[in-house]
Enzyme design. Sequence first.
Site, PDB file in Angstrom:
ATOM      1  N   ARG A 287     -50.837  37.647   8.365  1.00  0.00           N
ATOM      2  CA  ARG A 287     -50.454  37.906   6.970  1.00  0.00           C
ATOM      3  C   ARG A 287     -51.181  36.964   6.008  1.00  0.00           C
ATOM      4  O   ARG A 287     -51.591  37.358   4.924  1.00  0.00           O
ATOM      5  CB  ARG A 287     -48.939  37.749   6.787  1.00  0.00           C
ATOM      6  CG  ARG A 287     -48.153  38.972   7.155  1.00  0.00           C
ATOM      7  CD  ARG A 287     -46.789  39.016   6.473  1.00  0.00           C
ATOM      8  NE  ARG A 287     -45.993  40.069   7.085  1.00  0.00           N
ATOM      9  CZ  ARG A 287     -45.048  39.860   7.987  1.00  0.00           C
ATOM     10  NH1 ARG A 287     -44.764  38.631   8.379  1.00  0.00           N
ATOM     11  NH2 ARG A 287     -44.370  40.862   8.502  1.00  0.00           N
ATOM     12  N   GLY A 288     -51.316  35.704   6.400  1.00  0.00           N
ATOM     13  CA  GLY A 288     -51.979  34.728   5.529  1.00  0.00           C
ATOM     14  C   GLY A 288     -53.413  35.131   5.215  1.00  0.00           C
ATOM     15  O   GLY A 288     -53.854  35.065   4.060  1.00  0.00           O
TER      16      GLY A 288
END
Length: 348
Positions: A287-288
């Site tokens: 996600r980052g």
Amino acid sequence: MNQIKNQTRPIFPFTAIIGQEEMKLALILNVIDPKIGGVMIMGDRGTGKSTTIRAIADLLPEIEVVTDDMFNSHPSDYDLMSDITKNQIENKINISTEFIKVPMVDLPLGATEDRLCGTIDIEKALNEGVKNFEPGLLAKANRGILYVDEVNLLDDHLVDILLDSAASGWNTVEREGISIRHPARFVLVGSGNPEEGELRPQLLDRFGMHAEITTVKDPSLRVQIVEQRTNFDRDPFSCIKEFRDKQNQLKESIVVAQNNLPNVVIDYDLKVKISKICGILNVDGLRGDIVTNRAAKAFAAYENKYEVEVRHIIKVITLCLRHRLRKDPLDTTDSGTKVDKIVNEILS
């Protein structure tokens, strides 16, 4: 002037807000690209969180919706359209449209799941064979902003539902074998006070960005903020008129950025560097990486650029990663400082 005075409740102009640049940038980028995944704003009481969030909603250009549609359906984009509107279009039934302000929906702390998701009238469905749906806040927030103050005090189950809808863009309600699904594309904005506790890490990780705001310490800046607010409270319409040009300029910049966003590219080497930073920081999952890429593109579009530059990444990456680091209770280093240190090593 009359047009301004017709507003029932004057909203403090976004461009009149002094300081809190991190929070303002995170909100602007999420408005340019809602797929960033929303923003969590943590800060002390009285730092202008609610004022800023209401101001960004008021700033946005009006959207075209299908008249009398309970989901703010888009007249031509199938992904932003209710099944009722889709059927009308497929059956070549003429639909009328209107322009409305971008919906700004507040989720109260005591809200139930039915209030959030909506309810199906089972009796009517069984007796009359009609799917009678009473829309919830997720339906009202479609194509708008859903704001949850003190999100860290909200029931985890409701936070889960919110984050699932924000990620998928859909809300599904099921009861007794009857199912209704509707679009729920919104910018999720949560705010909270760190003194009242943090969100669970697995929930916090699902917010696209995390802005931290602190009380302004500089005396002259504090006086400036107090004077600005006092002027607005005394004569809101003069204040709105004073900032009208700046508001219009920012509104135009956001619209241009939204239109340019699909054409913005990010070089492969920069993508590798973003992922390298995430790897060194032990960020779980991808996600980052994804959010940083999206936010950097949105920032480039906001600056009217068609290619992401290193400075765009540097500007957004701390906002995208600081809440994804594993917490060590014995570590006194701020998570944002850790991100900055690695970013400087890789990107400088």
